[in-house]
Design a protein around this motif. Structure first.
Motif, short mmCIF file in Angstrom:
data_model
loop_
_atom_site.label_atom_id
_atom_site.label_comp_id
_atom_site.label_asym_id
_atom_site.label_seq_id
_atom_site.Cartn_x
_atom_site.Cartn_y
_atom_site.Cartn_z
N VAL A 162 0.83 -1.21 0.00
CA VAL A 162 0.00 0.00 0.00
C VAL A 162 0.86 1.26 0.00
O VAL A 162 0.45 2.31 -0.51
N CYS A 163 2.07 1.17 0.54
CA CYS A 163 2.97 2.32 0.57
C CYS A 163 3.64 2.56 -0.77
O CYS A 163 4.16 3.66 -1.01
N VAL A 164 3.67 1.57 -1.64
CA VAL A 164 4.31 1.75 -2.94
C VAL A 164 3.59 2.85 -3.72
O VAL A 164 4.21 3.76 -4.27
N GLY A 165 2.27 2.79 -3.76
CA GLY A 165 1.51 3.81 -4.45
C GLY A 165 1.19 5.01 -3.60
O GLY A 165 0.99 6.11 -4.11
N SER A 166 1.13 4.82 -2.27
CA SER A 166 0.83 5.89 -1.31
C SER A 166 -0.42 6.67 -1.68
O SER A 166 -0.43 7.91 -1.64
N ARG A 167 -1.47 5.95 -2.03
CA ARG A 167 -2.75 6.57 -2.36
C ARG A 167 -3.85 5.94 -1.52
O ARG A 167 -3.77 4.77 -1.17
N ALA A 168 -4.86 6.73 -1.20
CA ALA A 168 -5.97 6.25 -0.38
C ALA A 168 -6.62 5.04 -1.04
O ALA A 168 -6.89 5.05 -2.24
N CYS A 169 -6.89 4.03 -0.25
CA CYS A 169 -7.56 2.84 -0.76
C CYS A 169 -8.00 2.00 0.43
O CYS A 169 -7.69 2.30 1.58
N VAL A 170 -8.72 0.95 0.14
CA VAL A 170 -9.04 -0.07 1.15
C VAL A 170 -8.12 -1.25 0.89
O VAL A 170 -8.05 -1.77 -0.23
N MET A 171 -7.39 -1.67 1.92
CA MET A 171 -6.55 -2.85 1.76
C MET A 171 -7.13 -3.99 2.59
O MET A 171 -7.64 -3.77 3.69
N THR A 172 -7.08 -5.18 2.02
CA THR A 172 -7.63 -6.36 2.68
C THR A 172 -6.62 -7.50 2.57
O THR A 172 -5.52 -7.33 2.06
N LEU A 184 -10.83 10.98 -1.92
CA LEU A 184 -11.34 11.40 -0.62
C LEU A 184 -10.96 12.85 -0.34
O LEU A 184 -9.97 13.35 -0.89
N PRO A 185 -11.70 13.52 0.52
CA PRO A 185 -11.35 14.91 0.87
C PRO A 185 -10.10 14.96 1.73
O PRO A 185 -9.77 14.00 2.43
N ALA A 186 -9.39 16.09 1.67
CA ALA A 186 -8.25 16.29 2.56
C ALA A 186 -8.76 16.42 3.99
O ALA A 186 -9.79 17.05 4.25
N LEU A 187 -8.03 15.83 4.93
CA LEU A 187 -8.43 15.81 6.33
C LEU A 187 -7.37 16.50 7.18
O LEU A 187 -6.30 15.93 7.44
N VAL A 222 -17.22 4.07 0.53
CA VAL A 222 -16.65 5.12 1.36
C VAL A 222 -17.14 6.47 0.85
O VAL A 222 -16.96 6.80 -0.33
N PRO A 223 -17.78 7.28 1.69
CA PRO A 223 -18.28 8.60 1.25
C PRO A 223 -17.14 9.49 0.77
O PRO A 223 -16.02 9.43 1.28
N ARG A 224 -17.46 10.36 -0.21
CA ARG A 224 -16.44 11.25 -0.78
C ARG A 224 -16.47 12.65 -0.16
O ARG A 224 -15.53 13.41 -0.32
N GLY A 225 -17.55 13.01 0.53
CA GLY A 225 -17.63 14.32 1.15
C GLY A 225 -17.06 14.31 2.55
O GLY A 225 -17.04 13.27 3.23
N PHE A 226 -16.61 15.49 3.03
CA PHE A 226 -15.94 15.57 4.33
C PHE A 226 -16.86 15.12 5.47
O PHE A 226 -16.52 14.22 6.25
N ASP A 227 -18.03 15.73 5.60
CA ASP A 227 -18.92 15.40 6.71
C ASP A 227 -19.40 13.96 6.63
O ASP A 227 -19.49 13.26 7.65
N GLY A 228 -19.72 13.51 5.42
CA GLY A 228 -20.15 12.13 5.26
C GLY A 228 -19.06 11.15 5.63
O GLY A 228 -19.33 10.10 6.24
N LEU A 229 -17.82 11.48 5.29
CA LEU A 229 -16.71 10.61 5.63
C LEU A 229 -16.50 10.54 7.14
O LEU A 229 -16.28 9.46 7.70
#
Length: 309
Positions: A162-172, A184-187, A222-229
């Motif tokens: 997951v660190c190779v790409g360093s992008r938000a995702c779900v890992m299983t 995803l929004p910046a947090l 996974v929600p894409r908006g800040f409040d929803g997330l």
């Protein structure tokens, strides 16, 4: 192995002149933050199946590579004096795993500027190993989506892919299955580590004694908006938190301090600890939180948790 190839997450490759006119290549190794972490099963080989929503912070190590006829690692930076053999050897291990798949792989002198705390649950060593693989791909004119990169990553450590790409995702799985990158929004956030190293194996041992948690549902969309997330994250926690607190009670103190901060939207532990984070609505609130936590002897830094560099 079902890992989707991802593009190089770093800015355009930095090059500088090293000794005898050689080019020094540079990559950034960003800290990994587990926004959620579920332990779904324990496999017969002892590894645990996980499900985790991952983003990356702008706090990072910097790794350089000067081509040479031998492989070595030198470490500088704020955490150079506490880095252990297991951590810096992940870089050498990544080289060895890729070299086994690519006879004649060129390497050199790695220099690591260490700013991410060690054994902290935010993937510092894994990010360094992933950065090493990206550097080796550059040095050896290897296509970044070459399957051998991700094979070597998984053989180096469960968090390295997951660190190779360093992008938000779900890992299983144990980290080998990654969804396509998420938008995803910046947090705005503050990261806090109590300067106590927590061994992942000890946390999982404590979890085993307590019994694996039961989950009736999966992470889902996974929600894409800040409040929803934020609302979504409140419904999906970190299964390792209680086990980490059993190993290092100070983790509970950090979480309590974060939850008491003005404007906090969510406070949680990342990975197996001991680093915790709190999310705020604005960068100014996160910076104010970092100032409020100063003087406790903890490592504290404001940051932005982002879907992509």
């Amino acid at each position: 192995m079902s890992i989707s190839p991802t593009p190089d997450p770093s800015p355009p490759l930095a090059r500088a002149r090293g000794g005898r006119g050689t080019e020094v290549l540079t990559q950034i190794a960003r800290a990994k933050i587990n926004l959620t972490l579920r332990v779904t099963d324990r496999r017969a080989d002892g590894y645990h199946e996980l499900e985790s929503l991952v983003v990356f912070a702008d706090i990072a190590d910097t790794l350089t590579l000067e081509p040479a006829g031998h492989v070595s690692v030198a470490v500088t930076g704020p955490f150079a004096d506490v880095i252990g053999a297991a951590s810096d050897n992940l870089i050498v291990k990544a080289f060895d795993r890729l070299a086994a798949l690519m006879p004649g792989l060129k390497g050199g002198r790695f220099n690591l500027d260490k700013h991410i705390p060690v054994a902290a649950g935010i993937g510092g060593g894994s990010a360094d190993a992933a950065a090493a693989l990206r550097l080796l791909a550059r040095l050896n004119d290897l296509s970044f989506d070459d399957a051998r990169i991700m094979t070597a990553a998984l053989q180096t450590g469960a968090d390295v892919p997951v660190c190779v790409g360093s992008r938000a995702c779900v890992m299983t799985g144990i980290g080998e299955r990654l969804t396509p990158p998420l938008d995803l929004p910046a947090l705005p956030a503050v990261l806090v580590n109590p300067r106590v190293a927590v061994a992942t194996r000890d946390v999982f041992a404590a979890l085993g004694r307590a019994g694996l948690p039961q989950h009736a549902d999966r992470l889902g969309d996974v929600p894409r908006g800040f409040d929803g997330l934020i609302d979504y994250l409140h419904g999906h926690g970190n299964d390792l938190t209680d086990a980490a607190i059993a190993c290092a009670p100070v983790v509970g103190e950090v979480l309590a301090a974060l939850r008491a901060l003005p404007g906090v939207r969510l406070a949680r532990m990342s990975g197996s600890g001991a680093t915790c984070f709190a999310i705020f609505s604005s960068a100014s609130e996160a910076e104010a939180a970092a100032r409020a936590l100063a003087g406790r002897g903890w490592w504290v830094t404001p940051t932005i948790l982002a879907a992509a560099p």
